[in-house]
Design a protein around this motif. Sequence first.
Motif, mmCIF file in Angstrom:
data_model
loop_
_atom_site.group_PDB
_atom_site.id
_atom_site.type_symbol
_atom_site.label_atom_id
_atom_site.label_comp_id
_atom_site.label_asym_id
_atom_site.label_seq_id
_atom_site.Cartn_x
_atom_site.Cartn_y
_atom_site.Cartn_z
ATOM 1 N N ALA A 164 -17.449 0.953 13.149
ATOM 2 C CA ALA A 164 -16.680 -0.007 12.347
ATOM 3 C C ALA A 164 -16.400 0.509 10.939
ATOM 4 O O ALA A 164 -15.291 0.336 10.428
ATOM 5 N N THR A 165 -17.376 1.171 10.328
ATOM 6 C CA THR A 165 -17.157 1.682 8.969
ATOM 7 C C THR A 165 -16.050 2.730 8.947
ATOM 8 O O THR A 165 -15.263 2.786 7.994
ATOM 9 N N GLU A 166 -15.971 3.536 10.001
ATOM 10 C CA GLU A 166 -14.933 4.576 10.075
ATOM 11 C C GLU A 166 -13.559 3.941 10.325
ATOM 12 O O GLU A 166 -12.556 4.350 9.730
ATOM 13 N N VAL A 167 -13.498 2.954 11.192
ATOM 14 C CA VAL A 167 -12.236 2.249 11.448
ATOM 15 C C VAL A 167 -11.723 1.631 10.147
ATOM 16 O O VAL A 167 -10.549 1.783 9.790
ATOM 17 N N CYS A 168 -12.618 0.968 9.425
ATOM 18 C CA CYS A 168 -12.221 0.343 8.159
ATOM 19 C C CYS A 168 -11.791 1.387 7.134
ATOM 20 O O CYS A 168 -10.788 1.209 6.433
ATOM 21 N N ARG A 169 -12.539 2.481 7.039
ATOM 22 C CA ARG A 169 -12.190 3.541 6.088
ATOM 23 C C ARG A 169 -10.800 4.097 6.376
ATOM 24 O O ARG A 169 -9.978 4.249 5.465
ATOM 25 N N LEU A 170 -10.517 4.376 7.639
ATOM 26 C CA LEU A 170 -9.206 4.919 8.005
ATOM 27 C C LEU A 170 -8.088 3.936 7.658
ATOM 28 O O LEU A 170 -7.041 4.337 7.125
ATOM 29 N N ALA A 171 -8.303 2.668 7.950
ATOM 30 C CA ALA A 171 -7.280 1.660 7.656
ATOM 31 C C ALA A 171 -7.071 1.512 6.157
ATOM 32 O O ALA A 171 -5.925 1.493 5.670
ATOM 33 N N VAL A 172 -8.158 1.415 5.400
ATOM 34 C CA VAL A 172 -8.046 1.246 3.947
ATOM 35 C C VAL A 172 -7.361 2.448 3.316
ATOM 36 O O VAL A 172 -6.466 2.296 2.470
ATOM 37 N N GLU A 173 -7.740 3.644 3.722
ATOM 38 C CA GLU A 173 -7.114 4.844 3.147
ATOM 39 C C GLU A 173 -5.628 4.906 3.466
ATOM 40 O O GLU A 173 -4.817 5.247 2.607
ATOM 41 N N ALA A 174 -5.261 4.599 4.700
ATOM 42 C CA ALA A 174 -3.846 4.640 5.082
ATOM 43 C C ALA A 174 -3.036 3.605 4.313
ATOM 44 O O ALA A 174 -1.958 3.910 3.788
ATOM 45 N N VAL A 175 -3.549 2.392 4.216
ATOM 46 C CA VAL A 175 -2.814 1.328 3.517
ATOM 47 C C VAL A 175 -2.766 1.614 2.016
ATOM 48 O O VAL A 175 -1.732 1.412 1.370
ATOM 49 N N ALA A 176 -3.858 2.104 1.447
ATOM 50 C CA ALA A 176 -3.875 2.441 0.021
ATOM 51 C C ALA A 176 -2.828 3.504 -0.292
ATOM 52 O O ALA A 176 -2.139 3.430 -1.320
ATOM 53 N N ALA A 177 -2.689 4.488 0.592
ATOM 54 C CA ALA A 177 -1.687 5.531 0.374
ATOM 55 C C ALA A 177 -0.277 4.949 0.418
ATOM 56 O O ALA A 177 0.574 5.300 -0.400
ATOM 57 N N ILE A 178 -0.042 4.056 1.356
ATOM 58 C CA ILE A 178 1.276 3.423 1.460
ATOM 59 C C ILE A 178 1.529 2.529 0.255
ATOM 60 O O ILE A 178 2.618 2.524 -0.322
ATOM 61 N N ALA A 179 0.510 1.774 -0.137
ATOM 62 C CA ALA A 179 0.654 0.834 -1.251
ATOM 63 C C ALA A 179 0.540 1.524 -2.608
ATOM 64 O O ALA A 179 0.843 0.903 -3.624
ATOM 65 N N GLN A 180 0.078 2.757 -2.610
ATOM 66 C CA GLN A 180 -0.108 3.519 -3.842
ATOM 67 C C GLN A 180 -1.058 2.803 -4.813
ATOM 68 O O GLN A 180 -0.743 2.625 -5.986
ATOM 69 N N VAL A 181 -2.178 2.380 -4.272
ATOM 70 C CA VAL A 181 -3.186 1.713 -5.105
ATOM 71 C C VAL A 181 -4.516 2.427 -4.963
ATOM 72 O O VAL A 181 -4.746 3.156 -4.006
ATOM 73 N N ARG A 182 -5.394 2.190 -5.919
ATOM 74 C CA ARG A 182 -6.748 2.710 -5.840
ATOM 75 C C ARG A 182 -7.631 1.696 -5.155
ATOM 76 O O ARG A 182 -7.486 0.503 -5.359
ATOM 77 N N ARG A 183 -8.565 2.183 -4.397
ATOM 78 C CA ARG A 183 -9.538 1.307 -3.752
ATOM 79 C C ARG A 183 -10.470 0.731 -4.805
ATOM 80 O O ARG A 183 -10.807 1.398 -5.777
ATOM 81 N N ALA A 184 -10.893 -0.512 -4.604
ATOM 82 C CA ALA A 184 -11.855 -1.135 -5.508
ATOM 83 C C ALA A 184 -13.121 -0.285 -5.507
ATOM 84 O O ALA A 184 -13.626 0.103 -4.462
ATOM 85 N N GLY A 185 -13.611 0.035 -6.681
ATOM 86 C CA GLY A 185 -14.849 0.816 -6.787
ATOM 87 C C GLY A 185 -14.637 2.313 -6.678
ATOM 88 O O GLY A 185 -15.586 3.065 -6.796
ATOM 89 N N ALA A 186 -13.391 2.763 -6.455
ATOM 90 C CA ALA A 186 -13.139 4.217 -6.364
ATOM 91 C C ALA A 186 -13.163 4.821 -7.756
ATOM 92 O O ALA A 186 -12.723 4.209 -8.722
ATOM 93 N N ALA A 187 -13.680 6.006 -7.850
ATOM 94 C CA ALA A 187 -13.759 6.688 -9.141
ATOM 95 C C ALA A 187 -12.380 7.148 -9.584
ATOM 96 O O ALA A 187 -11.505 7.420 -8.793
ATOM 97 N N GLY A 188 -12.216 7.257 -10.887
ATOM 98 C CA GLY A 188 -10.979 7.813 -11.398
ATOM 99 C C GLY A 188 -10.274 6.826 -12.161
ATOM 100 O O GLY A 188 -9.304 6.712 -12.654
#
Length: 188
Positions: A164-188
């Motif tokens: 489940a953690t991998e499924v969520c990670r893949l989905a969040v990364e893909a959507v973040a790239a499309i939305a051009q946003v940073r993930r909550a808690g991501a460094a930078g």
Amino acid sequence: MSAPRGGSPVVVALIGLPGSGKSLVARALADQLDFRRVDRDAIRHAMFPRCSYSFVEKRASFRGVLLALEVNCMLGESSVIDGCTFSRRADLARVDQIVRQHACTPVAIFLDCPSELARERIARDVAENRHLARDRTPDIVGDVLARMEPPPPGALTIDARLPATEVCRLAVEAVAAIAQVRRAGAAG
């Protein structure tokens, strides 16, 4: 979340069998990307506290999903739709019509899950009383599978057999790239 940096709000439609992990992914997108979660099960529960899970109640709650989605789009808020299998492409087309009318970016994610695994997950959920929809039993997988149409071309496919953690990670990364946003808690 307002419109993402450099782009329009995003609307994510999660496609898959009951038990494929749609709610887990929806919560991850809401938590990590600050998307609004539009949950048909919660809407149906609010509309029909003594729900019989009839076709009419399900369709009425889907109309509630469409209305909430439209309002979020008008407000410039990104959303993820939960509680819908999108087994019929016509339902996805109705979402797409609203999304495009408001110049939002549609994202379809298909959680590819074998039916036996979906049944096992639902059986666990039932045993642990972990789901709002009381009509959700392992038998519902066969009902949905019988009417399931292929996901639309261009839908992102994620193997729901992964942890489940991998499924969520893949989905969040893909959507973040499309939305051009940073993930909550991501460094930078």
